[in-house]
Scaffold this motif. Structure first.
Motif, PDB file in Angstrom:
ATOM      1  N   PHE A  68      50.685  37.969  30.206  1.00  0.00           N
ATOM      2  CA  PHE A  68      50.940  37.408  31.385  1.00  0.00           C
ATOM      3  C   PHE A  68      52.401  36.721  31.388  1.00  0.00           C
ATOM      4  O   PHE A  68      52.936  36.343  30.120  1.00  0.00           O
ATOM      5  N   ASP A  69      53.157  36.861  32.738  1.00  0.00           N
ATOM      6  CA  ASP A  69      54.476  36.177  32.767  1.00  0.00           C
ATOM      7  C   ASP A  69      53.880  34.670  32.828  1.00  0.00           C
ATOM      8  O   ASP A  69      53.348  34.350  33.939  1.00  0.00           O
ATOM      9  N   GLU A  70      54.268  33.882  32.000  1.00  0.00           N
ATOM     10  CA  GLU A  70      53.662  32.297  32.279  1.00  0.00           C
ATOM     11  C   GLU A  70      54.176  31.755  33.379  1.00  0.00           C
ATOM     12  O   GLU A  70      53.517  30.885  34.110  1.00  0.00           O
ATOM     13  N   GLN A  71      55.567  32.006  33.743  1.00  0.00           N
ATOM     14  CA  GLN A  71      56.009  31.421  34.967  1.00  0.00           C
ATOM     15  C   GLN A  71      55.508  31.687  36.111  1.00  0.00           C
ATOM     16  O   GLN A  71      55.112  30.942  36.921  1.00  0.00           O
ATOM     17  N   SER A  72      55.148  33.191  36.172  1.00  0.00           N
ATOM     18  CA  SER A  72      54.302  33.440  37.603  1.00  0.00           C
ATOM     19  C   SER A  72      52.869  33.039  37.632  1.00  0.00           C
ATOM     20  O   SER A  72      52.513  32.765  38.387  1.00  0.00           O
ATOM     21  N   VAL A  73      52.176  33.071  36.238  1.00  0.00           N
ATOM     22  CA  VAL A  73      50.788  32.783  36.377  1.00  0.00           C
ATOM     23  C   VAL A  73      50.432  31.208  36.411  1.00  0.00           C
ATOM     24  O   VAL A  73      49.643  30.950  37.246  1.00  0.00           O
ATOM     25  N   ALA A 127      52.814  28.954  37.670  1.00  0.00           N
ATOM     26  CA  ALA A 127      53.352  28.592  38.913  1.00  0.00           C
ATOM     27  C   ALA A 127      52.533  27.552  39.657  1.00  0.00           C
ATOM     28  O   ALA A 127      52.931  26.445  39.833  1.00  0.00           O
ATOM     29  N   PRO A 128      51.176  28.021  40.120  1.00  0.00           N
ATOM     30  CA  PRO A 128      50.550  27.111  40.593  1.00  0.00           C
ATOM     31  C   PRO A 128      50.182  25.795  39.989  1.00  0.00           C
ATOM     32  O   PRO A 128      50.209  24.539  40.440  1.00  0.00           O
ATOM     33  N   VAL A 129      49.882  26.002  38.743  1.00  0.00           N
ATOM     34  CA  VAL A 129      49.328  24.779  37.697  1.00  0.00           C
ATOM     35  C   VAL A 129      50.743  23.966  37.719  1.00  0.00           C
ATOM     36  O   VAL A 129      50.558  22.759  37.525  1.00  0.00           O
ATOM     37  N   ILE A 130      51.688  24.649  37.337  1.00  0.00           N
ATOM     38  CA  ILE A 130      53.030  23.677  37.405  1.00  0.00           C
ATOM     39  C   ILE A 130      53.335  22.844  38.619  1.00  0.00           C
ATOM     40  O   ILE A 130      53.848  22.041  38.497  1.00  0.00           O
ATOM     41  N   PHE A 131      53.259  23.748  39.594  1.00  0.00           N
ATOM     42  CA  PHE A 131      53.417  23.095  40.872  1.00  0.00           C
ATOM     43  C   PHE A 131      52.336  21.873  41.104  1.00  0.00           C
ATOM     44  O   PHE A 131      53.085  21.038  41.496  1.00  0.00           O
ATOM     45  N   MET A 132      51.112  21.953  40.863  1.00  0.00           N
ATOM     46  CA  MET A 132      50.259  21.091  41.086  1.00  0.00           C
ATOM     47  C   MET A 132      50.621  19.866  40.053  1.00  0.00           C
ATOM     48  O   MET A 132      50.471  18.612  40.414  1.00  0.00           O
TER      49      MET A 132
END
Length: 469
Positions: A164-169, A171-176
């Motif tokens: 997986f691309d960590e940033q893409s996968v 992203a919702p978690v990072i945003f949260m």
């Protein structure tokens, strides 16, 4: 899935394939080559194809291989391209999956990786954990942070994995996470701001009021609270200031009234000093001069002058015992002349008490009381014993006479009058002394009237020695 199952019959030199049908073993490698493919525990692995050793496939071999093999050998082969096509099915749009791979127990692998993210070091890093596959493995490839998630298949001892691309996968978690951090930070700022506002609006005014109340309780009547902000605390501060102002005014008025009352009482008490002594002494002096008793007349004049020097001290509230005795001696000398020498006296002041202060004319009044009342019913020579001694924290002043004494009824009557000296506002003799001492020293002052061993009376004043405490 595109697969080829081959059944080899060594004894018959035949091979039956699902793709190629029945063929003679001459079309296949020598039988001895099969020995390298066999295993007591069959397992999937990347091997050369049995029919075409130049091609690699995922295969499993079932059966023990040797030259005189009579039982058939089962070989199941999956073309690497077909396996890659199956791996491609694991990728879907917007899923964040960049690549998928399959790895056998020996570390050989194949993948579907259209963008070329999977490189040998990434898979080798995973191979190091083949015996204990973690939940994920992170690496970096082509500037992209990859998270490789393997799934170990224990029954075939292989690993199927996704990259997986960590940033893409994430992203919702990072945003949260960022949103949660922002909410927490904002909440913390609001909390700090609220606490600061509460500290400034509530705590400081409350502490100011409490501190002012404590100072007021300790007697600081000048304390006031400054409250600039409007609201409940301003109202409390105004009420507190008003109460403190009224209390200060009342206390000052009470203090001034007490001072005026005390001064009035002292002036009144001083006016009670009997003036008849002067009149009688002057009359006696006149008679002595008329009768040519000039020596006694001269002594009388000197003693009168010495005695009335005390008038220079009447503006003082207290005198020392030494000053009182200096005035008592000429007073008694005058009475000796007037009584024709039938009066003797002794004056015993304990060392150190000469500077003890008492109300002006207190001891003088005790002596005058004895002279006035003790010898009216007796013909014997009069005698007075004046003493001042220290007893603990008190000083005892006593005057003892050898007069006619005092009966119990008279004694009780005098003591009652002493305790109720304010009933009619008139003070006489011992009442004068006792009232003045109580004004200056409070309720610790006591007086006793007792029969003396000589048959007369002993009057004793007990005064607290505040300087000696």
């Amino acid at each position: 899935m595109d697969a080829d199952m081959i059944c080899v019959f060594p004894a018959q030199s035949l091979a039956v394939s699902t793709k190629n049908g029945v063929e003679h073993l001459s079309s296949y490698p020598l039988l001895t080559d099969l020995e390298n493919l066999g295993d007591k525990h069959p397992v999937w692995a990347f091997r050369p194809s049995y029919r075409d050793p130049n091609e690699r496939c995922l295969s499993i071999v079932i059966g023990y291989v040797h030259a005189t093999q009579t039982r058939p050998i089962i070989i199941l082969e999956i073309d690497e391209k077909a396996l890659s096509a199956q791996l491609s099915n694991l990728l879907s749009k917007n899923s964040g999956v960049q690549a998928s791979f399959f790895q056998d127990y020996q570390g050989a692998w194949t993948s579907f990786d259209p963008d070329g993210y999977l490189i040998q070091p990434s898979i080798n890093g995973l191979l190091e954990h083949i015996e204990d596959v973690p939940s994920f493995y992170s690496t970096e490839s082509k500037g992209t942070h990859l998270r490789i998630v393997p799934v170990r298949m224990e029954d075939i001892r292989c690993v199927l994995g996704l990259a997986f691309d960590e940033q893409s996968v994430l992203a919702p978690v990072i945003f949260m996470r960022h949103a949660l951090i922002g909410i927490l930070a904002t909440g913390s700022l609001f909390t700090v701001a609220y606490l600061l506002r509460g500290y400034r609006k509530v705590y400081i005014p409350t502490q100011t009021l409490v501190s002012s109340m404590e100072r007021l309780a300790l007697g600081d009547l000048s304390v006031r609270v400054e409250q600039k902000q409007k609201g409940e605390f301003q109202i409390l501060a105004e009420h507190f200031n008003s109460t403190a102002q009224k209390l200060e005014t009342l206390v000052n008025e009470k203090y001034q009234a007490d001072v005026k009352m005390k001064n009035a009482q002292m002036n009144f008490l001083r006016s009670q000093i009997n003036p008849h002594f002067l009149y009688n002494s002057l009359f006696n002096l006149y008679n002595m001069i008329k009768s040519q008793d000039l020596d006694n007349a001269a002594d009388m004049a000197v003693y009168l002058g010495q005695f009335y020097r005390i008038g220079a001290h009447l503006d003082k509230q207290e005198l020392t015992l030494g000053q009182e005795v200096e005035n008592i001696i000429p007073y008694l000398k005058i009475h000796q002349i007037r009584m024709g020498g039938s009066l003797d006296f002794t004056c015993d002041i304990q060392a150190g008490l000469e500077v003890f202060e008492i109300p002006c004319l207190s001891l003088q009044s005790l002596v005058e009381n004895a002279i006035t009342h003790a010898f009216t019913k007796t013909e014997k020579n009069a005698y007075l014993n004046i003493q001042a001694v220290r007893e603990g924290d008190f000083v005892l002043l006593s005057v003892e006479d050898n007069g006619s004494g005092i009966d119990s009824n008279t004694r009780e009557s005098i003591l009652r009058r002493l305790q109720n000296s304010d009933d009619d506002g008139v003070f006489h003799g011992l009442q004068n002394i006792y009232a003045r001492l109580r004004l200056l020293h409070g309720e610790q002052v006591s007086i006793s009237i007792e029969p003396a061993p000589s048959g007369g009376t002993r009057v004793c004043l007990r005064i607290p020695d505040k300087k000696g405490e």
